[in-house]
Design a protein around this motif. Structure first.
Motif, PDB file in Angstrom:
ATOM      1  N   LEU A  67       0.824  -1.223   0.000  1.00  0.00           N
ATOM      2  CA  LEU A  67       0.000   0.000   0.000  1.00  0.00           C
ATOM      3  C   LEU A  67       0.859   1.274   0.000  1.00  0.00           C
ATOM      4  O   LEU A  67       0.322   2.373  -0.111  1.00  0.00           O
ATOM      5  CB  LEU A  67      -0.936   0.006   1.211  1.00  0.00           C
ATOM      6  N   SER A  68       2.192   1.115   0.118  1.00  0.00           N
ATOM      7  CA  SER A  68       3.048   2.310   0.141  1.00  0.00           C
ATOM      8  C   SER A  68       2.954   3.082  -1.171  1.00  0.00           C
ATOM      9  O   SER A  68       3.247   4.273  -1.220  1.00  0.00           O
ATOM     10  CB  SER A  68       4.499   1.918   0.422  1.00  0.00           C
ATOM     11  N   PRO A 124       0.364   6.546  -1.000  1.00  0.00           N
ATOM     12  CA  PRO A 124       0.791   7.919  -0.662  1.00  0.00           C
ATOM     13  C   PRO A 124       1.863   8.453  -1.609  1.00  0.00           C
ATOM     14  O   PRO A 124       1.925   9.662  -1.842  1.00  0.00           O
ATOM     15  CB  PRO A 124       1.339   7.780   0.764  1.00  0.00           C
ATOM     16  N   LEU A 125       2.678   7.553  -2.169  1.00  0.00           N
ATOM     17  CA  LEU A 125       3.756   8.032  -3.047  1.00  0.00           C
ATOM     18  C   LEU A 125       3.203   8.573  -4.363  1.00  0.00           C
ATOM     19  O   LEU A 125       3.671   9.599  -4.862  1.00  0.00           O
ATOM     20  CB  LEU A 125       4.764   6.905  -3.290  1.00  0.00           C
ATOM     21  N   ILE A 128       0.177   9.742  -4.682  1.00  0.00           N
ATOM     22  CA  ILE A 128      -0.544  10.968  -4.300  1.00  0.00           C
ATOM     23  C   ILE A 128       0.455  12.125  -4.164  1.00  0.00           C
ATOM     24  O   ILE A 128       0.195  13.242  -4.625  1.00  0.00           O
ATOM     25  CB  ILE A 128      -1.333  10.743  -2.992  1.00  0.00           C
ATOM     26  N   LEU A 129       1.610  11.826  -3.579  1.00  0.00           N
ATOM     27  CA  LEU A 129       2.646  12.854  -3.431  1.00  0.00           C
ATOM     28  C   LEU A 129       3.105  13.359  -4.800  1.00  0.00           C
ATOM     29  O   LEU A 129       3.255  14.566  -5.017  1.00  0.00           O
ATOM     30  CB  LEU A 129       3.830  12.281  -2.642  1.00  0.00           C
ATOM     31  N   PHE A 169      10.725  -0.886 -12.889  1.00  0.00           N
ATOM     32  CA  PHE A 169      10.320  -0.481 -11.540  1.00  0.00           C
ATOM     33  C   PHE A 169       9.088  -1.243 -11.085  1.00  0.00           C
ATOM     34  O   PHE A 169       8.211  -1.549 -11.891  1.00  0.00           O
ATOM     35  CB  PHE A 169       9.950   1.005 -11.508  1.00  0.00           C
ATOM     36  N   THR A 184       5.691   0.731  -6.440  1.00  0.00           N
ATOM     37  CA  THR A 184       6.191   1.577  -5.345  1.00  0.00           C
ATOM     38  C   THR A 184       7.428   2.353  -5.787  1.00  0.00           C
ATOM     39  O   THR A 184       7.571   3.553  -5.503  1.00  0.00           O
ATOM     40  CB  THR A 184       6.528   0.710  -4.108  1.00  0.00           C
ATOM     41  N   GLU A 185       8.325   1.665  -6.496  1.00  0.00           N
ATOM     42  CA  GLU A 185       9.548   2.335  -6.969  1.00  0.00           C
ATOM     43  C   GLU A 185       9.193   3.430  -7.975  1.00  0.00           C
ATOM     44  O   GLU A 185       9.741   4.536  -7.928  1.00  0.00           O
ATOM     45  CB  GLU A 185      10.488   1.310  -7.608  1.00  0.00           C
ATOM     46  N   SER A 192       7.821   6.418  -6.184  1.00  0.00           N
ATOM     47  CA  SER A 192       8.874   7.179  -5.483  1.00  0.00           C
ATOM     48  C   SER A 192       9.691   7.996  -6.463  1.00  0.00           C
ATOM     49  O   SER A 192       9.959   9.181  -6.242  1.00  0.00           O
ATOM     50  CB  SER A 192       9.816   6.227  -4.737  1.00  0.00           C
ATOM     51  N   VAL A 193      10.093   7.351  -7.561  1.00  0.00           N
ATOM     52  CA  VAL A 193      10.890   8.047  -8.570  1.00  0.00           C
ATOM     53  C   VAL A 193      10.074   9.203  -9.165  1.00  0.00           C
ATOM     54  O   VAL A 193      10.593  10.298  -9.385  1.00  0.00           O
ATOM     55  CB  VAL A 193      11.342   7.061  -9.680  1.00  0.00           C
ATOM     56  N   PHE A 226       9.878  12.038  -6.550  1.00  0.00           N
ATOM     57  CA  PHE A 226      11.194  12.682  -6.452  1.00  0.00           C
ATOM     58  C   PHE A 226      11.491  13.472  -7.730  1.00  0.00           C
ATOM     59  O   PHE A 226      11.958  14.616  -7.676  1.00  0.00           O
ATOM     60  CB  PHE A 226      12.266  11.607  -6.223  1.00  0.00           C
ATOM     61  N   ILE A 247       3.579  17.835   0.568  1.00  0.00           N
ATOM     62  CA  ILE A 247       3.765  16.695   1.483  1.00  0.00           C
ATOM     63  C   ILE A 247       2.629  16.665   2.512  1.00  0.00           C
ATOM     64  O   ILE A 247       2.034  15.617   2.783  1.00  0.00           O
ATOM     65  CB  ILE A 247       5.141  16.774   2.186  1.00  0.00           C
TER      66      ILE A 247
END
Lengths: 169, 432
Positions: B62-63, B66-67, B69-70, B242, B245-246, B249-250, B253, B274
């Motif tokens: 589930l991580s 939020p990633l 969404i971010l 990827f 999740t990866e 994140s990428v 970022f 954030i």
């Protein structure tokens, strides 16, 4: 649209800050892992565990600011049918239910937390004992309980606002 | 009382609680726990309550929520949606209703890096509505274009709804993202067709001057950062480089990095993104916790199995069963919020869908499409409210009337998905 109790309440403000930090850590750890793996062929040891722990911290600390802002997702069909007085009553019922539910959660979480401590459960990659994670969850739970009390106080004062874009996807 | 009746009663009480303005997560959680208590014992309910929150909150899969969404929040804060719109308006200038088409195109593109329909609609309302108003577009047409375009974010990957569907059904998120790409593009084209027809038939839109060809070509370079993010995230998932999740994140970022490099994102903007991501993600996680408790109860009542047996004994054809499910979703979509609707219904319907031989990935795309339809269906289309909240001068009746032609597009796509399931299943079959 949402009330922002963080201006006056340091507890939910600090919890929001911690949740934001956890989300940032989660992102940076995964990116760092990818970069190190691709460039130096050295993955970050325990990235999987760190992401799981960061997610736990983000969630259990991030729920309190949502609750304090009355930011839970609701269906606002009733707004068109009921007067403000009834809506305020419904909001009080929701806040009271939240208080009771989290009290129940707190009671229910004691047994698995004690089991984690007794049986020495550990995380998959780093082998970190799990009982401190349960402590983190309990800390978050206390904050959520506090936030529901704030919500209860707010609900007694005025009816909730209609949900805005922060509440949905 | 049979468990089947208890299950149906639980769902009915939950719907009443939702109508009585109780938060979705509370309604799901309370019914889940009380139902479990009624079926088994207080100790059983206590055991479920004690482990669910911890398990959901530390679930690595589930991580990705939020990633992504971010990533969407940072992209919104960096005004990427504005650049996409500006590029699209130059490229489509001269076409009757070009600004409306530009809104749809930019919304589709922004949905491909945002994942949130509501964020796309909110962002496009701020950017496109004033431009269309200045150019002399009728408010209803302008608002309907924004609402329809905004809904594309749910189907075009990355889609938060599909991530959540994947997590509750244990379906591969990468396969779901691959499956939703072509239907998402087809829906964009259908919306464009509707917008063109409406623009040519009525007096909703003025004629616009065409930009020189050179300007149009140059405009293609404008949203390069969008292309970079899209290739990095969705391309990375499709290519198997990827995990979701990866990629998320990428993407988050990368969006921040691009925002800083181009000077369109400040530190304050990043902090705001954030903070907003935490609020949106945690509101979703609360529903997931409630839905996990609810699903546990529903499974124990054997409600899905009983419904499946009833459908089979009624000699209904597979398509008839699916048609009933689609109608239920359309009706629910008129009143319920998307994530809640998915989490309430999927545990009940998925066993029936699989029992009748449908692919869960195909069903995931169908559910996302139905949620998308719900976002623009009166009376409770979330996107319509988002627009109204930011543009109170737009009358609700006008908005309801103007959105009606756009509802045809998702309905046509639903029919296409039934007739040509490979529209959704072809891409995952060649990628994985």
């Amino acid at each position: 649209m949402f009330e922002n109790p963080e201006k006056t309440d340091p507890v939910t403000r600090v919890m929001h800050l911690i949740a934001g930090l956890a989300l940032t850590v989660m992102m940076l750890v995964v990116v760092g892992d990818i970069v190190l793996r691709a460039v130096f062929n050295i993955p970050i040891q325990g990235a999987y565990d760190v992401v799981g722990i960061s997610l736990l911290v983000m969630t259990v600390f991030g729920i309190a600011p949502v609750v304090a802002r009355r930011g839970e997702i609701v269906i606002d069909l009733a707004d068109a049918f009921f007067p403000q007085k009834v809506l305020r009553g419904l909001a009080v019922v929701a806040a009271l239910t939240g208080v009771l539910l989290f009290a129940f959660f707190g009671w229910a979480m004691i047994a698995p937390a004690l089991d984690a401590w007794r049986w020495g459960e550990r995380s998959l990659e780093l082998g970190i004992p799990k009982w401190p994670l349960w402590l983190i969850a309990f800390t978050g739970l206390v904050g959520i309980f506090w936030a529901y009390l704030l919500q209860l106080r707010q609900s007694l004062r005025k009816a909730p606002a209609a949900p805005d874009e922060e509440g949905g996807l | 009382m049979s468990t089947f009746v208890l299950g149906l009663g639980g769902i009915a009480v939950m719907l009443i609680l939702l109508f009585l303005r109780q938060p979705v997560w509370l309604a799901l959680g309370v019914i889940g726990l009380v139902g479990n208590w009624a079926l088994n014992s207080l100790m059983s309910a206590k055991f479920i309550a004690g482990t669910t929150m911890f398990d959901v909150a530390s679930n690595y899969n589930l991580s990705v929520v939020p990633l992504f969404i971010l990533m969407g929040e940072i992209a919104t804060g960096s005004r990427m949606s504005a650049e996409l719109f500006n590029a699209a308006r130059v490229i489509l200038s001269g076409v009757r209703g070009g600004l409306g088409l530009a809104t749809l195109a930019a919304s589709g593109a922004f949905g491909a890096i945002c994942g949130s329909s509501v964020a796309t609609a909110a962002s496009m309302t701020r950017i496109a509505m004033p431009e269309m108003k200045r150019a002399g577009y009728k408010e209803g047409y302008a608002a309907a274009s924004v609402a329809a375009g905004g809904s594309l974010g749910i189907l075009i990957p990355p889609s938060i709804i599909l991530v959540i569907y994947g997590s509750i059904t244990e379906t591969s998120v990468a396969r779901l993202f691959a499956a939703s790409m072509l239907p998402g593009l087809v829906l964009l084209l259908l919306y464009v067709a509707v917008a063109l027809i409406v623009a040519h038939r009525g007096s909703s839109v003025p004629n616009e001057a065409a930009a020189p060809f050179r300007d149009r070509v140059l405009a293609l370079r404008g949203p390069w950062q969008f292309m970079v993010l899209f290739i990095l995230t969705i391309g990375g998932i499709y290519a198997g480089i990827f995990s979701p999740t990866e990629a998320a994140s990428v993407g988050a970022f990368g969006a921040a990095l691009l925002g800083f490099l181009r000077g369109s994102l400040s530190m304050t903007g990043l902090f705001d993104a954030i903070r907003a991501s935490v609020l949106v993600s945690c509101a979703l996680f609360m529903i997931i916790i409630g839905a996990t408790l609810f699903a546990n109860f529903v499974v124990q009542t054997r409600l899905p199995d009983t419904l499946l047996m009833l459908a089979q004994s009624a000699d209904l054809a597979a398509w008839q069963v699916m048609a009933i499910i689609v109608v239920i979703y359309i009706v629910l979509g008129c009143f319920l919020e998307g994530i809640g609707m998915v989490l309430i219904t999927v545990p009940v319907f998925l066993p029936i869908v699989i029992g009748f031989g449908f692919d869960p990935v195909w069903f995931g795309v169908l559910v996302a499409l139905l949620v998308e339809l719900g976002l623009i269906t009166p009376p409770v289309g979330m996107n319509l409210f988002i627009i109204r909240a930011q543009m109170p001068e737009v009358r609700m009746q006008e908005l309801y009337r103007s959105i009606l032609p756009f509802l045809i597009a998702p309905v046509i796509l639903i029919a296409i998905l039934f007739l040509v399931p490979s529209l959704a299943l072809w891409l995952p079959s060649i990628l994985y």
